[in-house]
Each structure stands twice: as C-alpha cells, then as structure tokens.
Motif scaffolding. Structure first.
Motif, short mmCIF file in Angstrom:
data_model
loop_
_atom_site.label_atom_id
_atom_site.label_comp_id
_atom_site.label_asym_id
_atom_site.label_seq_id
_atom_site.Cartn_x
_atom_site.Cartn_y
_atom_site.Cartn_z
N LYS A 134 -5.88 -0.92 10.59
CA LYS A 134 -4.60 -0.82 11.28
C LYS A 134 -3.53 -1.70 10.62
CE LYS A 134 -6.57 0.12 15.86
NZ LYS A 134 -6.75 -0.41 17.24
N LYS A 135 -3.96 -2.68 9.83
CA LYS A 135 -3.03 -3.66 9.28
C LYS A 135 -2.79 -3.49 7.78
CE LYS A 135 -4.33 -7.17 12.69
NZ LYS A 135 -4.94 -8.52 12.91
N TRP A 136 -3.69 -2.80 7.09
CA TRP A 136 -3.61 -2.65 5.64
C TRP A 136 -3.42 -1.19 5.26
CZ3 TRP A 136 -3.89 -6.66 2.00
CH2 TRP A 136 -4.17 -7.93 2.54
N ARG A 137 -2.72 -0.95 4.16
CA ARG A 137 -2.54 0.42 3.67
C ARG A 137 -3.88 1.04 3.30
NH1 ARG A 137 2.87 0.26 -0.22
NH2 ARG A 137 4.37 -0.07 1.50
N THR A 138 -4.70 0.26 2.60
CA THR A 138 -6.04 0.71 2.24
C THR A 138 -6.98 -0.49 2.28
OG1 THR A 138 -5.86 0.27 -0.14
CG2 THR A 138 -5.07 2.42 0.64
N VAL A 139 -8.26 -0.22 2.38
CA VAL A 139 -9.25 -1.30 2.33
C VAL A 139 -9.24 -1.96 0.95
CG1 VAL A 139 -11.70 -1.84 2.50
CG2 VAL A 139 -10.67 -0.24 4.12
N VAL A 143 -9.24 -5.88 -0.20
CA VAL A 143 -10.21 -6.48 -1.12
C VAL A 143 -9.50 -7.20 -2.27
CG1 VAL A 143 -12.03 -5.97 -2.79
CG2 VAL A 143 -12.06 -4.89 -0.54
N LEU A 144 -8.47 -6.57 -2.82
CA LEU A 144 -7.74 -7.18 -3.94
C LEU A 144 -7.12 -8.52 -3.53
CD1 LEU A 144 -6.01 -4.04 -5.47
CD2 LEU A 144 -7.86 -5.38 -6.49
N CYS A 145 -6.63 -8.60 -2.31
CA CYS A 145 -6.01 -9.84 -1.85
C CYS A 145 -7.05 -10.88 -1.43
CB CYS A 145 -5.07 -9.56 -0.68
SG CYS A 145 -3.60 -8.61 -1.12
N SER A 146 -8.07 -10.45 -0.70
CA SER A 146 -9.04 -11.40 -0.15
C SER A 146 -10.09 -11.85 -1.16
CB SER A 146 -9.73 -10.80 1.07
OG SER A 146 -10.49 -9.66 0.71
N LYS A 147 -10.41 -11.00 -2.14
CA LYS A 147 -11.45 -11.35 -3.11
C LYS A 147 -10.87 -11.75 -4.46
CE LYS A 147 -14.28 -10.05 0.09
NZ LYS A 147 -14.80 -11.09 1.01
N PHE A 148 -9.77 -11.11 -4.86
CA PHE A 148 -9.20 -11.38 -6.19
C PHE A 148 -7.88 -12.12 -6.13
CE2 PHE A 148 -12.06 -7.77 -6.72
CZ PHE A 148 -12.82 -8.19 -7.81
N LYS A 152 -0.18 -10.85 -1.05
CA LYS A 152 -0.15 -9.92 0.08
C LYS A 152 1.31 -9.67 0.48
CE LYS A 152 -1.37 -11.39 4.20
NZ LYS A 152 -2.18 -11.81 5.35
N ARG A 153 1.72 -8.39 0.49
CA ARG A 153 3.09 -8.03 0.85
C ARG A 153 3.08 -6.94 1.92
NH1 ARG A 153 6.88 -7.87 -4.63
NH2 ARG A 153 6.45 -10.01 -5.32
N THR A 154 4.23 -6.76 2.56
CA THR A 154 4.37 -5.67 3.54
C THR A 154 5.51 -4.75 3.11
OG1 THR A 154 5.83 -7.04 4.90
CG2 THR A 154 3.50 -6.97 5.49
N GLY A 155 5.38 -3.47 3.46
CA GLY A 155 6.41 -2.49 3.13
C GLY A 155 7.12 -1.98 4.36
N ASN A 156 7.87 -0.89 4.21
CA ASN A 156 8.59 -0.30 5.33
C ASN A 156 7.67 0.19 6.42
OD1 ASN A 156 11.02 -0.78 3.99
ND2 ASN A 156 10.97 1.22 2.97
N ASP A 157 6.42 0.44 6.07
CA ASP A 157 5.45 0.90 7.07
C ASP A 157 4.82 -0.26 7.84
OD1 ASP A 157 3.98 -0.20 5.04
OD2 ASP A 157 2.86 1.63 4.56
N PHE A 161 -0.12 -4.74 1.69
CA PHE A 161 -0.63 -4.15 0.46
C PHE A 161 -0.71 -5.23 -0.62
CE2 PHE A 161 3.95 -3.76 0.18
CZ PHE A 161 4.25 -4.07 -1.13
N ALA A 162 -1.49 -4.96 -1.65
CA ALA A 162 -1.70 -5.94 -2.72
C ALA A 162 -0.60 -5.84 -3.77
CB ALA A 162 -3.06 -5.73 -3.37
N PHE A 163 -0.17 -7.00 -4.28
CA PHE A 163 0.82 -7.05 -5.36
C PHE A 163 0.37 -8.10 -6.36
CE2 PHE A 163 4.58 -8.52 -7.53
CZ PHE A 163 5.22 -7.33 -7.86
N PRO A 164 0.45 -7.81 -7.69
CA PRO A 164 1.05 -6.64 -8.32
C PRO A 164 0.12 -5.42 -8.24
CG PRO A 164 0.06 -8.04 -9.98
CD PRO A 164 -0.05 -8.79 -8.68
N PRO A 165 0.67 -4.23 -8.62
CA PRO A 165 -0.18 -3.04 -8.65
C PRO A 165 -1.26 -3.19 -9.70
CG PRO A 165 1.94 -2.59 -9.65
CD PRO A 165 2.05 -3.93 -9.00
N LEU A 166 -2.32 -2.41 -9.57
CA LEU A 166 -3.45 -2.54 -10.49
C LEU A 166 -3.05 -2.28 -11.94
CD1 LEU A 166 -6.22 -0.84 -8.37
CD2 LEU A 166 -6.12 -3.23 -9.06
N SER A 167 -2.02 -1.46 -12.15
CA SER A 167 -1.56 -1.20 -13.51
C SER A 167 -1.02 -2.46 -14.18
CB SER A 167 -0.48 -0.12 -13.51
OG SER A 167 0.63 -0.54 -12.71
#
Length: 234
Positions: A134-139, A143-148, A152-157, A161-167
C-alpha cells in the motif's frame, strides 16, 4: 538457506535469479548456528542468549559489500480481519526447528515442505506485506531502498519508490543481512540472506559470505544451505 526475488517478492531458497523491472536479483540465504560464550544447552546445542547486534564489512568481488546484523522488521498496527493463512502440506510449526531437525530435513530427507513459520509469524509476514504494497510502487523499490540503501522518494501517487533508477545504478552489488521473516527456528539458529543485484550469486561469493558470517558472528558451529524448489516460492 538461499533465496531469489521477483516483482511480487518471490523468495526461493539458494541462489536463483530472475529478471524484474529491468534488473536481476539473486538471493542466497543461510542457516547458521552460532556458539555464544561457549555456553551451550544440551537440548539443541546452542545457548539462548541473543547475539550482540553490530555492523561489519566484508569484500566480495568486484565490489565491497556489507554484513548487516539487525532486528527483524516490526509491522505497525494493522487490521487482521481479512488475513487468511494459506494451507501448508505439513501445517504450521508448533515447536521451533532445532538444529538436528534442520539437518534431517535439509540434508537427509531433502523435504523442504517441512520448513515453516508458526501461525503468528506467518500472519505477521502477511500483514507486513499487505501494508508494504500500500505504501510502495513495487516490492522491488522497497528492496532497493531497504537492502541496497538507495534513496527513498515519493511521487504524485504518494507511493515510495527507489532513486536513482536502476539504469543509473550499474554494476554488481551484494548485501548480507538477516532474514526479516525467518522460519520458526530454535534459539541459537539464525537465518541469513545474501542479496545480489546484477547477476547470479556465484559459488565463490557464497563461500566468501559464509566465511564472513563465521568471522563476523564469532563462533559459528555449523552452516546449512539449500535450493528452494519453485513450488515453495512465497
């Protein structure tokens, strides 16, 4: 004990990897039996005192990774009215899994269906996952924020979500942490997971992680690991 992650937090034991949102996670988990102060109970070969929590570092090629000792995640207050526990082949554990039984299940019988949480642990896990989604865009963002340790950022929704993107997060990254939601284990048995971003866990990385556990925890008398079949991915 070794795990794999997919977009819906599929965890399979040992070091499998799946592509998810443009990346590959490999999750490798291990049971360890530390000896604390050389004081051991006759019943299950490990003392009941909790290990001291601390933060250590170990090197895994090609980059340095961390060995993190922490307490399990604690979910906040959530309603349980719609939580229905799944039916397990051998049911939920009534008694903790002690080391001799773990050896019998994993190495002798090779019947991993017998590994389970108790009902309270499973309910806590399911409540936590329901709240997380309910709180994250995806699991995977979680994981990216809590393990790596990504930002942690929030969007209009209004979802995290994790930042930076995986790319923009290239390379190989590994993190060795205790499992937040382990099976119902006896005192002195710990469940650790080696997370890897950027490829499968190699035999060498697993060996180095296990060595790091031995060095980081102090006295470790035994280590168990295995592959979780697809039917047991949760």
């Amino acid at each position: 004990l070794h795990h794999t992650l997919s977009a819906d937090l599929t965890l399979s034991l040992y070091w499998l990897a799946v592509a998810a949102s443009g990346c590959s996670f490999s999750l490798s988990s291990t049971f360890v039996r530390p000896i604390r102060d050389r004081q051991m109970t006759q019943e299950h070969g490990a003392i009941s005192t909790a290990p001291q929590r601390r933060r250590l570092r170990f090197s895994l090629s090609p980059k340095a990774s961390e060995l993190v000792l922490k307490n399990p995640l604690q979910p906040g207050p959530m309603a349980e009215d719609d939580i229905i526990l799944p039916t397990l082949k051998y049911g939920y554990r009534k008694e903790p899994l002690e080391w001799p039984e773990l050896v019998e299940i994993i190495q002798v019988e090779q019947n991993l269906d017998k590994l389970a949480r108790n009902e309270d642990q499973q309910r806590t896990y399911m409540l936590y996952m329901r709240d997380l989604k309910k709180k994250w865009r995806t699991v995977i963002d979680f994981v990216l924020c809590s393990k790596f340790d990504l930002e942690k950022r929030t969007g209009n929704d209004n979802l995290w979500f994790a930042f930076p993107p995986l790319s923009e997060f290239p390379g190989v990254h590994l993190k060795l942490v205790q499992n937040d939601f382990p099976y119902y284990l006896g005192s002195g048995v710990e469940h650790w997971i080696l997370w890897k971003l950027g490829g499968d866990c190699t035999e060498k990385e697993i060996e180095e992680a296990e060595e790091s556990l031995k060095n980081g925890l102090g006295d470790v008398s035994d280590i168990l690991h295995w592959i979780n079949p697809p039917r047991l991915k949760s």
